[in-house]
Scaffold this motif. Structure first.
Motif, PDB file in Angstrom:
ATOM      1  N   LEU A  40       0.814  -1.221   0.000  1.00 59.07           N
ATOM      2  CA  LEU A  40       0.000   0.000   0.000  1.00 59.07           C
ATOM      3  C   LEU A  40       0.843   1.265   0.000  1.00 59.07           C
ATOM      4  CD1 LEU A  40      -2.544  -1.261   2.637  1.00 59.07           C
ATOM      5  CD2 LEU A  40      -3.207  -0.521   0.342  1.00 59.07           C
ATOM      6  N   GLY A  41       0.334   2.274  -0.687  1.00 59.13           N
ATOM      7  CA  GLY A  41       0.882   3.622  -0.648  1.00 59.13           C
ATOM      8  C   GLY A  41      -0.225   4.621  -0.407  1.00 59.13           C
ATOM      9  N   ILE A  42       0.151   5.888  -0.150  1.00 59.18           N
ATOM     10  CA  ILE A  42      -0.810   6.958   0.121  1.00 59.18           C
ATOM     11  C   ILE A  42      -1.110   7.699  -1.180  1.00 59.18           C
ATOM     12  CG2 ILE A  42      -1.273   9.046   1.445  1.00 59.18           C
ATOM     13  CD1 ILE A  42      -1.071   6.543   3.153  1.00 59.18           C
ATOM     14  N   TYR A  43      -2.395   7.892  -1.478  1.00 54.86           N
ATOM     15  CA  TYR A  43      -2.824   8.509  -2.732  1.00 54.86           C
ATOM     16  C   TYR A  43      -3.932   9.538  -2.484  1.00 54.86           C
ATOM     17  CZ  TYR A  43      -0.359   4.810  -5.303  1.00 54.86           C
ATOM     18  OH  TYR A  43       0.591   3.977  -5.802  1.00 54.86           O
ATOM     19  N   LEU A  44      -4.085  10.429  -3.468  1.00 52.10           N
ATOM     20  CA  LEU A  44      -5.245  11.306  -3.567  1.00 52.10           C
ATOM     21  C   LEU A  44      -6.145  10.727  -4.653  1.00 52.10           C
ATOM     22  CD1 LEU A  44      -6.690  14.006  -2.846  1.00 52.10           C
ATOM     23  CD2 LEU A  44      -5.337  15.080  -4.674  1.00 52.10           C
ATOM     24  N   TYR A  45      -7.378  10.428  -4.291  1.00 55.17           N
ATOM     25  CA  TYR A  45      -8.318   9.789  -5.217  1.00 55.17           C
ATOM     26  C   TYR A  45      -9.565  10.643  -5.342  1.00 55.17           C
ATOM     27  CZ  TYR A  45     -11.617   6.537  -7.276  1.00 55.17           C
ATOM     28  OH  TYR A  45     -12.553   5.962  -8.106  1.00 55.17           O
ATOM     29  N   ASP A  46     -10.148  10.679  -6.538  1.00 48.50           N
ATOM     30  CA  ASP A  46     -11.429  11.364  -6.705  1.00 48.50           C
ATOM     31  C   ASP A  46     -12.403  10.472  -7.452  1.00 48.50           C
ATOM     32  OD1 ASP A  46     -11.262  11.920  -9.646  1.00 48.50           O
ATOM     33  OD2 ASP A  46      -9.634  13.267  -9.051  1.00 48.50           O
ATOM     34  N   ALA A  47     -13.674  10.787  -7.316  1.00 51.50           N
ATOM     35  CA  ALA A  47     -14.729   9.962  -7.888  1.00 51.50           C
ATOM     36  C   ALA A  47     -14.752  10.040  -9.405  1.00 51.50           C
ATOM     37  CB  ALA A  47     -16.089  10.392  -7.329  1.00 51.50           C
ATOM     38  N   MET A  48     -13.968  10.943 -10.008  1.00 55.38           N
ATOM     39  CA  MET A  48     -13.841  10.982 -11.454  1.00 55.38           C
ATOM     40  C   MET A  48     -12.878   9.922 -11.954  1.00 55.38           C
ATOM     41  SD  MET A  48     -15.114  13.792 -10.160  1.00 55.38           S
ATOM     42  CE  MET A  48     -13.718  14.640  -9.420  1.00 55.38           C
ATOM     43  N   GLY A  49     -12.151   9.269 -11.035  1.00 53.91           N
ATOM     44  CA  GLY A  49     -11.272   8.170 -11.396  1.00 53.91           C
ATOM     45  C   GLY A  49      -9.796   8.497 -11.361  1.00 53.91           C
ATOM     46  N   ASN A  50      -9.408   9.693 -10.921  1.00 53.95           N
ATOM     47  CA  ASN A  50      -7.997  10.078 -10.877  1.00 53.95           C
ATOM     48  C   ASN A  50      -7.355   9.584  -9.588  1.00 53.95           C
ATOM     49  OD1 ASN A  50      -7.957  11.898 -13.351  1.00 53.95           O
ATOM     50  ND2 ASN A  50      -9.616  12.807 -12.158  1.00 53.95           N
ATOM     51  N   LEU A  51      -6.206   8.950  -9.714  1.00 54.34           N
ATOM     52  CA  LEU A  51      -5.479   8.374  -8.586  1.00 54.34           C
ATOM     53  C   LEU A  51      -4.042   8.874  -8.639  1.00 54.34           C
ATOM     54  CD1 LEU A  51      -5.610   6.277  -6.212  1.00 54.34           C
ATOM     55  CD2 LEU A  51      -4.791   4.590  -7.874  1.00 54.34           C
ATOM     56  N   ASN A  52      -3.671   9.717  -7.675  1.00 55.94           N
ATOM     57  CA  ASN A  52      -2.369  10.355  -7.703  1.00 55.94           C
ATOM     58  C   ASN A  52      -1.554   9.989  -6.471  1.00 55.94           C
ATOM     59  OD1 ASN A  52      -2.104  12.300 -10.096  1.00 55.94           O
ATOM     60  ND2 ASN A  52      -4.172  12.737  -9.349  1.00 55.94           N
TER      61      ASN A  52
END
Length: 788
Positions: free
Chosen positions: A642-654
């Motif tokens: 696992l890593g730490i990410y910023l996710y949004d409901a539009m599907g972007n995973l950073n």
């Protein structure tokens, strides 16, 4: 190797090397690019990215592609609705004499049997079909037994091959292979497919990785999809007051460049444009006004050696390494990480919480003793090191002022700050007391009390001790059990109205698999009640509930019974009901609900909501580990998934941070947060150990029962299970019931009401009795009262 396979090797090289030096950034540009390429290599298709609402709907053509994608794993590749004569077909591109077709079924036999009468049809024009075969040989599988159904076609010609079921049914298969006469290859692979309908609950998660790539060349990076997600994100952020014009212009230039790409363009320009697109979207995502904090608290840890919803939280299965950390500068080019637990002995840190003023950290820690996992009889707790169990600690955000809050040979974890002061947490201290409360908890502070165990549990080498909700004051004193529940409870969180939301495993008089529902209680342990899912089987486990700011909804992790916590992310809207699919929105439809829909190739965990559409999360590019005791270095249960990410409901995973050696989890923004309202404490802990029930009308909920026919309620209590082995003795419909005893019966008044007192801290259920004393209905859950 293809370009995408090369991308996978780049990810391995970058993330398998040494961590960034103290002088360099905590996350480098090379690591970020490697992560983007890893996502492309996995074909993580975040369905619904460019659609309003992000619901992840797929077309019949998209879903049908899952049966000709070359991926055979025993799950369904396509899934129709429940309808009359459902069908699936593939266009082979031209008429050819056909030798045979091989059909791989879904490999859970109860569902596979739907295809026992499957039809094979052929057509030259896709309109007029002729029957070539109908199966009547019983249930076939494929992946599980290596015996697909092979239908000989003996040179029959056709361009379109259709499979169909007679009668009304769902229709689903794993994979379809078609072989032409004299040709060794599968001519259906990657060909356009279609089906009669789409199952709304499961089509979008059938085979996400392969279905998304079935008709794309290997060098494709999904850049068009990234552009669409970016534009959807731009529309969302513009609504939040952000200036997205430069980002939209950048995506428009990329889209124009894509138009100039020939279908056979070299892989390297495609790769370069993909990375450029991801970079543009990342810059926009990190300019989100919701990121109004500069630091993130998180934990580095290896998951336990025994992947299971329960066993993952016992100190004796822990693996050493990690600590508590703070990530700063994550929105810029020079992110940094500092450790808060540098000088701690090697151990395992678990599920922290941040105080409402953002200044203190509450967490669990156990010291790692490599030999403890191998101890053959762990029920002899006094023979185990006391600090091999998880205990609660608190410290300042700079790592100073450490205080240990609990002690003893019990696992104490998941501590959460309460709005009125003190801490709620999970603990194995419930033990064997018939009445759980202040007295039972106080006994654990002066001596080692025996544990109570799960009904279907594991024996002396793997005792599965029950953990339930407990509470202490801010100084660690006044220990009390605030739950009297008979089985496990998980992942408590204080939600916006001040209640504690948590999951519990409720399988009274039913089998143990799917009944992990979501509940709430007041901080004093009163008014335990269902939030969602007493009868819902999918998702199996509703873990990690958290309130969403400025919303009535909750975020959940749809997790598995037989694995660690992780899976798909769901929004729960109680205004739409408290059972089944209607209250749920799938935020990550490419990840199936673990165990009930399949085992995902990637998974999410630990969501921290910034809004209904934006989240800090932990994400794994590896599959969920399945339930069995594994060696500390077992590849199926990696330390570093696992890593730490910023996710949004539009599907972007950073990517925000990932350590190549160990998982990074439990992200929490470092800032003040609103304190929920404080509810009064109504419990008289030192008073008489009993409380009261008021039943307003027994007929509410007894559909079809004639008013006046219920004479009494039988009150039944459930004792704790006091030995660790399953089915000893065999009791109940599931063969693993801990037993029950009758407290008594109480009269029901003519208006359907009843009022009665019962012992506090004791789990009870009720039966409605007719005038002959026969049970009309039995409660399929447990409840309890607190003193007074």
């Amino acid at each position: 190797m293809t370009a995408v396979q090369n991308a996978a090797w780049l990810w391995i090289i970058v993330f398998s090397g040494a961590s960034a030096s103290a002088a360099g950034p905590a996350v480098t540009a090379g690591q970020i690019e490697a992560d983007w390429l890893r996502q492309a290599e996995l074909s993580v298709s975040r369905a619904g990215a460019a659609r309003p609402g992000g619901q992840g709907k797929v077309t019949a053509q998209q879903d049908a592609a899952g049966a000709v994608d070359g991926r055979i794993d025993g799950r369904w590749g396509f899934h129709t609705a429940n309808e009359d004569q459902p069908w699936w077909q593939v266009d082979l591109g031209g008429s050819a004499p056909l030798d045979r077709v091989a059909l791989y079924n879904r490999c859970d036999k109860a569902m596979a049997s739907r295809n026992d009468r499957i039809l094979v049809l052929l057509s030259e024009d896709g309109k007029a079909f002729k029957r070539a075969y109908q199966h009547d040989g019983g249930t076939f599988l494929g992946y599980a037994d290596k015996k697909p159904l092979v239908v000989k076609l003996n040179g029959l010609k056709g361009r379109f091959l259709r499979l169909q079921l007679p009668g009304k049914s769902y229709f689903h298969l794993d994979e379809v292979q078609v072989f032409a006469t004299g040709r060794p290859e599968n001519i259906a692979l990657g060909r356009p497919a279609m089906q009669s309908s789409v199952s709304p609950g499961s089509a979008s998660v059938a085979k996400p990785a392969a279905a998304a790539t079935a008709t794309r060349p290997p060098s494709e990076y999904g850049t068009v999809r990234v552009v669409l997600r970016g534009l959807a994100l731009a529309a969302d952020l513009e609504g939040r007051g952000a200036n997205v014009d430069p980002h939209v212009d950048a995506l428009a230039r990329i889209a124009k460049r894509l138009e100039g790409f020939a279908s056979d363009a070299p892989a390297e320009p495609r790769r370069a444009l993909y990375l450029r697109t991801r970079s543009a979207v990342r810059k926009m995502a990190l300019a989100n006004p919701l990121l109004d904090f500069e630091e993130i608290l998180f934990t580095k840890r290896a998951p336990g050696m025994f992947p299971h919803a329960s066993d993952q939280y016992y100190g004796w299965w822990s693996r050493g390494g990690g600590g508590l950390y703070v990530l700063s500068g994550f929105k810029g080019d020079e992110p940094a990480v500092r450790c808060l637990t540098t000088n701690w002995p090697t151990g395992n840190f678990l599920r922290p919480d941040l105080s409402y003023d953002g200044k203190k950290v509450l967490f669990a820690y156990c010291k790692h003793y490599p030999h403890v996992a191998g101890v053959r009889d762990k029920t002899k707790k006094d023979e185990l090191p006391e600090d091999a169990f998880y205990h609660l600690y608190e410290m300042n955000l700079d790592g100073t002022g450490v205080r240990r809050l609990t002690s003893g040979r019990y696992d104490d974890f998941d501590g959460r700050y309460l709005p009125g002061g003190g801490t709620v947490f999970l603990s194995t201290r419930k033990g064997t007391a018939l009445q759980a409360g202040k007295r039972s908890a106080a006994a654990t502070t002066v001596s080692t009390q025996p544990d109570s165990y799960v009904r279907c549990g594991g024996g002396n080498h793997r005792p599965v001790a029950i953990f339930t909700l407990h509470r202490i004051d801010a100084d660690g004193g006044a220990m009390r059990a605030i739950s009297a529940f008979e089985s496990f409870e998980w992942t408590p969180a204080v939600i916006s109205d001040g209640r504690i939301a948590y999951a519990r495993w409720d399988y009274i008089d039913r089998f143990n698999g799917p009944f992990f529902s979501l509940w709430s209680t007041n901080p004093d342990g009163t008014n335990a009640r269902l939030i969602y899912g007493n009868y819902t089987k999918k998702p199996q486990c509703t873990f990690e509930p958290r309130a969403i700011p400025n919303s009535r909804k909750l975020i959940l992790t749809a997790s598995a019974h037989h694995s660690i916590t992780g899976g798909s992310l769901l929004l729960l809207d109680r205004d739409r009901g408290d059972e089944f699919e209607p209250p749920l929105t799938r935020l990550t439809p490419e990840v199936p609900m673990p165990e009930t829909e399949g085992w995902p190739d990637t998974y999410y965990a630990n969501p921290w909501p910034l809004s209904e559409r934006h989240f800090l999360v932990a994400w794994s590019d590896r599959p969920l580990p399945k339930h069995r005791l594994m060696a500390p270095d077992h590849p199926q249960n990696p330390r570093n998934g696992l890593g730490i990410y910023l996710y949004d409901a539009m599907g972007n995973l950073n990517l925000l941070y990932r350590d190549p050696e160990i998982s990074s989890m439990y992200p929490i923004p470092v800032r003040r947060r609103p304190r929920p309202p404080v509810s009064p404490d109504l419990v008289e802990w030192d008073g008489p150990q009993e409380g009261a029930f008021l039943l307003q009308d027994v007929y509410n909920g007894l559909a079809g029962v004639k008013r006046g026919s219920i004479a009494r309620l039988r009150v039944i209590a459930v004792p704790p299970k006091v030995q660790p082995s399953m089915n000893r003795p065999v009791l109940g419909v599931s063969r693993e019931d801990p037993g029950k005893f009758i407290l008594g019966t109480v009269p029901v008044e003519s208006d359907g009401s009843a009022f009665f007192r019962v012992p506090s801290g004791m789990p009870v259920l009720f039966q409605a009795l007719d005038r002959e004393g026969l049970a009309v209905q039995t409660m399929r859950s447990l409840t309890y009262v607190q003193p007074n």
